[in-house]
Design a protein around this motif. Structure first.
Motif, PDB file in Angstrom:
ATOM      1  N   ALA A   1       2.324 -13.443  16.984  1.00 52.75           N
ATOM      2  CA  ALA A   1       1.990 -14.618  16.183  1.00 52.75           C
ATOM      3  C   ALA A   1       1.294 -14.232  14.892  1.00 52.75           C
ATOM      4  O   ALA A   1       1.282 -15.003  13.923  1.00 52.75           O
ATOM      5  CB  ALA A   1       1.095 -15.552  16.987  1.00 52.75           C
ATOM      6  N   VAL A   2       0.667 -13.047  14.887  1.00 50.56           N
ATOM      7  CA  VAL A   2      -0.087 -12.568  13.731  1.00 50.56           C
ATOM      8  C   VAL A   2       0.322 -11.129  13.463  1.00 50.56           C
ATOM      9  O   VAL A   2       0.504 -10.342  14.396  1.00 50.56           O
ATOM     10  CB  VAL A   2      -1.613 -12.629  13.986  1.00 50.56           C
ATOM     11  N   VAL A   3       0.441 -10.793  12.186  1.00 49.34           N
ATOM     12  CA  VAL A   3       0.679  -9.417  11.774  1.00 49.34           C
ATOM     13  C   VAL A   3      -0.496  -8.975  10.920  1.00 49.34           C
ATOM     14  O   VAL A   3      -0.787  -9.581   9.887  1.00 49.34           O
ATOM     15  CB  VAL A   3       1.994  -9.274  10.978  1.00 49.34           C
ATOM     16  N   GLY A   4      -1.191  -7.925  11.369  1.00 53.83           N
ATOM     17  CA  GLY A   4      -2.259  -7.322  10.589  1.00 53.83           C
ATOM     18  C   GLY A   4      -1.781  -5.978  10.073  1.00 53.83           C
ATOM     19  O   GLY A   4      -1.398  -5.111  10.868  1.00 53.83           O
ATOM     20  N   PHE A   5      -1.784  -5.801   8.758  1.00 53.18           N
ATOM     21  CA  PHE A   5      -1.203  -4.601   8.157  1.00 53.18           C
ATOM     22  C   PHE A   5      -2.163  -3.986   7.155  1.00 53.18           C
ATOM     23  O   PHE A   5      -2.746  -4.691   6.324  1.00 53.18           O
ATOM     24  CB  PHE A   5       0.116  -4.950   7.454  1.00 53.18           C
ATOM     25  N   THR A   6      -2.312  -2.672   7.223  1.00 51.80           N
ATOM     26  CA  THR A   6      -3.002  -1.910   6.188  1.00 51.80           C
ATOM     27  C   THR A   6      -2.050  -0.841   5.682  1.00 51.80           C
ATOM     28  O   THR A   6      -1.467  -0.087   6.473  1.00 51.80           O
ATOM     29  CB  THR A   6      -4.283  -1.251   6.720  1.00 51.80           C
ATOM     30  N   GLY A   7      -1.887  -0.780   4.361  1.00 48.81           N
ATOM     31  CA  GLY A   7      -0.979   0.191   3.774  1.00 48.81           C
ATOM     32  C   GLY A   7      -0.785  -0.082   2.302  1.00 48.81           C
ATOM     33  O   GLY A   7      -1.591  -0.774   1.665  1.00 48.81           O
ATOM     34  N   SER A   8       0.287   0.445   1.749  1.00 48.95           N
ATOM     35  CA  SER A   8       0.546   0.299   0.326  1.00 48.95           C
ATOM     36  C   SER A   8       0.944  -1.135  -0.009  1.00 48.95           C
ATOM     37  O   SER A   8       1.395  -1.899   0.848  1.00 48.95           O
ATOM     38  CB  SER A   8       1.655   1.253  -0.106  1.00 48.95           C
ATOM     39  N   THR A   9       0.802  -1.479  -1.284  1.00 43.46           N
ATOM     40  CA  THR A   9       1.187  -2.814  -1.729  1.00 43.46           C
ATOM     41  C   THR A   9       2.686  -3.029  -1.568  1.00 43.46           C
ATOM     42  O   THR A   9       3.133  -4.108  -1.153  1.00 43.46           O
ATOM     43  CB  THR A   9       0.764  -3.020  -3.188  1.00 43.46           C
ATOM     44  N   ALA A  10       3.478  -2.004  -1.874  1.00 41.21           N
ATOM     45  CA  ALA A  10       4.934  -2.132  -1.724  1.00 41.21           C
ATOM     46  C   ALA A  10       5.307  -2.412  -0.274  1.00 41.21           C
ATOM     47  O   ALA A  10       6.127  -3.291   0.016  1.00 41.21           O
ATOM     48  CB  ALA A  10       5.621  -0.861  -2.219  1.00 41.21           C
ATOM     49  N   ALA A  11       4.698  -1.665   0.649  1.00 41.78           N
ATOM     50  CA  ALA A  11       4.974  -1.899   2.067  1.00 41.78           C
ATOM     51  C   ALA A  11       4.458  -3.263   2.501  1.00 41.78           C
ATOM     52  O   ALA A  11       5.075  -3.942   3.332  1.00 41.78           O
ATOM     53  CB  ALA A  11       4.355  -0.800   2.912  1.00 41.78           C
ATOM     54  N   GLY A  12       3.327  -3.690   1.950  1.00 46.69           N
ATOM     55  CA  GLY A  12       2.777  -4.994   2.289  1.00 46.69           C
ATOM     56  C   GLY A  12       3.694  -6.135   1.900  1.00 46.69           C
ATOM     57  O   GLY A  12       3.820  -7.133   2.629  1.00 46.69           O
ATOM     58  N   ARG A  13       4.349  -5.999   0.754  1.00 44.42           N
ATOM     59  CA  ARG A  13       5.313  -7.026   0.345  1.00 44.42           C
ATOM     60  C   ARG A  13       6.472  -7.104   1.339  1.00 44.42           C
ATOM     61  O   ARG A  13       6.952  -8.189   1.688  1.00 44.42           O
ATOM     62  CB  ARG A  13       5.832  -6.731  -1.064  1.00 44.42           C
ATOM     63  N   PHE A  14       6.923  -5.949   1.785  1.00 44.14           N
ATOM     64  CA  PHE A  14       8.016  -5.926   2.763  1.00 44.14           C
ATOM     65  C   PHE A  14       7.572  -6.589   4.067  1.00 44.14           C
ATOM     66  O   PHE A  14       8.315  -7.380   4.663  1.00 44.14           O
ATOM     67  CB  PHE A  14       8.457  -4.490   3.014  1.00 44.14           C
ATOM     68  N   VAL A  15       6.366  -6.259   4.527  1.00 43.54           N
ATOM     69  CA  VAL A  15       5.844  -6.837   5.763  1.00 43.54           C
ATOM     70  C   VAL A  15       5.736  -8.352   5.639  1.00 43.54           C
ATOM     71  O   VAL A  15       6.129  -9.104   6.541  1.00 43.54           O
ATOM     72  CB  VAL A  15       4.480  -6.216   6.117  1.00 43.54           C
ATOM     73  N   ALA A  16       5.193  -8.816   4.494  1.00 40.84           N
ATOM     74  CA  ALA A  16       5.042 -10.262   4.302  1.00 40.84           C
ATOM     75  C   ALA A  16       6.391 -10.961   4.309  1.00 40.84           C
ATOM     76  O   ALA A  16       6.548 -12.040   4.898  1.00 40.84           O
ATOM     77  CB  ALA A  16       4.310 -10.535   2.996  1.00 40.84           C
ATOM     78  N   ALA A  17       7.392 -10.340   3.667  1.00 40.71           N
ATOM     79  CA  ALA A  17       8.724 -10.954   3.630  1.00 40.71           C
ATOM     80  C   ALA A  17       9.342 -10.989   5.021  1.00 40.71           C
ATOM     81  O   ALA A  17       9.933 -12.000   5.430  1.00 40.71           O
ATOM     82  CB  ALA A  17       9.618 -10.183   2.667  1.00 40.71           C
ATOM     83  N   ALA A  18       9.208  -9.884   5.769  1.00 41.95           N
ATOM     84  CA  ALA A  18       9.775  -9.837   7.116  1.00 41.95           C
ATOM     85  C   ALA A  18       9.075 -10.836   8.036  1.00 41.95           C
ATOM     86  O   ALA A  18       9.719 -11.528   8.836  1.00 41.95           O
ATOM     87  CB  ALA A  18       9.677  -8.430   7.683  1.00 41.95           C
ATOM     88  N   ALA A  19       7.746 -10.925   7.931  1.00 40.74           N
ATOM     89  CA  ALA A  19       6.984 -11.842   8.780  1.00 40.74           C
ATOM     90  C   ALA A  19       7.298 -13.298   8.454  1.00 40.74           C
ATOM     91  O   ALA A  19       7.233 -14.170   9.327  1.00 40.74           O
ATOM     92  CB  ALA A  19       5.495 -11.591   8.636  1.00 40.74           C
TER      93      ALA A  19
END
Length: 469
Positions: A215-233
């Motif tokens: 239900a929740v995604v907590g991510f620490t990493g690069s901004t580029a990877a964060g954008r991908f995570v946000a889009a996938a989530a």
């Protein structure tokens, strides 16, 4: 090995990746590469555990987290060995600074969960009594990077568990060992499946984010990877907490003691070989301080030595060959453009990924080494005429994670703390962190908070209940 449902598991398809010691560049072991079936097994285990762990009282969760903190202390030698082997960190640095902080994070959240905050119940509708419930958000997918493997895991896992969530944790592909050990210790005090670990690389992380259960995604990493995570989530309308990159300024004003300031900034800039999102990277000094500060930075830089875990040194190697190449490329490109490098500037000629403390001057705001995140033991120094221009240049970045201001004038320091557009502002220090305080960013540095009471909000949901009276 993966840890799923409290037990060691290899990946179901048998795929593995090599583990490399950054202090030598040599391979020393391997770890599973988890696929979709492994992710599904982990999320099923987390779901089963949710009924037990999410229904436990705050005091029961608190006691379990306190026992886990005690286990971390009791297993310090094993944790030090695991962390040093995968990161190249100095054992004394991890044992003396990071591990006590990690233990403290678990103890802080063990206390915080027993003292929740919320609005008072009331008769907001005539003839009805209403109140607010804070409930566990559900299964949490936590993805953490290679720079601080165990600490970043603690920052995600401790508040999630305290809130009553269960967790599937994916450590970085190159640094899984301490996360696996954390899950093994947690299995001694938590319900089976409350904390699971799946090893693997980017594809494993993608599969975890895309799995329908978390239900929740907590991510620490690069901004580029964060954008991908946000889009996938977003495809599953999952809540997301992102702690991303930083390109952090240190604003130095006219009245500083340049010796103390230079050593304070360099100490923070070289902590963990500069592989910290909140490290000071851009030094912006007003005119009266600039020349003396540059001279002192050049004189002090060699005393911040790089070395192997077995050597007397202030910091260790960069974590992996890709990061080593990235840092070297930034510095080489800067040199070719005519900047002045007053300290360091070239890799150490030895096996492993060693890069020395490097100080770069005569740079402008548009230079890549200034406007991009280097993530190494490298600082740039810019000269500005006054405080207003220093603040303007400090804020002239897409990142908004952390900053510092160095001055003896408390009024100017407070003014700067208001005007600096960053989630953390330090005055006459940098990287001073505690579980009581949020680690949070703006802009390309993400959103949500690690540590502090605010991080509990990432992992809870709010429910309004109204009863006719």
């Amino acid at each position: 090995m993966n840890i799923i449902g409290g037990a060691q598991r290899t990946s179901l398809d048998g795929n593995r990746s090599s583990l490399v010691d950054p202090s030598t560049g040599g391979t020393y072991g391997s770890a599973p590469i988890s696929g979709a079936a492994d992710i599904a097994a982990a999320t099923r285990a987390a779901t089963r555990a949710s009924a037990v762990w999410g229904g436990a009282t705050p005091s029961a969760r608190s006691r379990a987290l306190l026992r886990l903190a005690d286990l971390l202390e009791a297993n310090a030698d094993r944790l030090v060995e695991a962390e040093v082997r995968t990161t190249g960190r100095r054992p004394a640095a991890f044992r003396g600074a990071e591990l006590p902080h990690i233990v403290d994070v678990f103890r802080f959240f063990a206390g915080a969960v027993r003292n929740p905050e919320g609005i008072a119940a009331g008769e907001f509708v005539a003839g009805h009594e209403s109140w607010i419930r804070r409930e566990p958000a559900g299964v949490v997918a936590a993805i953490v990077p290679w720079n601080f493997p165990l600490m970043m895991a603690a920052w995600k896992v401790a508040p999630a568990l305290a809130a009553g969530c269960t967790v599937v944790l994916k450590p970085a592909e190159s640094t899984p060992t301490s996360a696996v050990l954390l899950a093994e210790l947690a299995a001694e005090v938590l319900p089976e499946g409350a904390l699971n670990v799946v090893c693997g690389g980017r594809d494993t992380g993608r599969l975890l984010v895309e799995d329908p259960v978390p239900a929740v995604v907590g991510f620490t990493g690069s901004t580029a990877a964060g954008r991908f995570v946000a889009a996938a989530a977003s495809q599953g309308l999952k809540r997301v907490h992102l702690e991303l990159g930083g390109n952090c300024p240190a604003v130095v004003l006219d009245d500083v003691d340049v010796t103390t300031t230079a050593e304070g900034i360099l100490g923070a800039a070289t902590f963990n070989a500069g592989q910290a999102c909140a490290s000071p990277t851009r030094i912006i000094a007003t005119t009266a301080a600039y020349d003396g500060l540059v001279e002192q930075l050049a004189a002090s830089a060699p005393s911040f030595r790089v070395g192997s875990p077995a050597e007397e040194a202030e910091f260790g190697p960069l974590n992996n060959v890709d990061q080593f190449t990235r840092v070297r490329s930034f510095v080489d490109e800067a040199r070719s453009s005519g900047v002045r490098i007053v300290a360091g500037g070239a890799p150490v000629d030895r096996a492993g990924y060693y890069f020395p403390t490097t100080v770069v001057t005569n740079v402008d705001q548009s230079h890549p080494i200034v406007c991009e995140e280097v993530f190494g033991p490298v600082v740039t120094v810019q000269r500005v005429p006054d405080v207003a221009e220093a603040i303007r240049l400090a804020n002239d970045t897409a990142y908004g994670l952390a900053s510092s201001v160095w001055t003896r004038d408390h009024r100017l320091a407070l003014q700067a703390s208001r005007e600096l557009n960053f989630g953390e502002v330090w005055i006459n220090c940098h990287l001073a962190q505690s579980p009581e305080l949020p680690h949070t960013g703006f802009g390309d540095s993400g959103f949500g908070s690690d540590m502090s009471r605010f991080s509990l909000e990432n992992y809870t949901r709010v429910k309004a209940v109204t009863s006719k009276v």
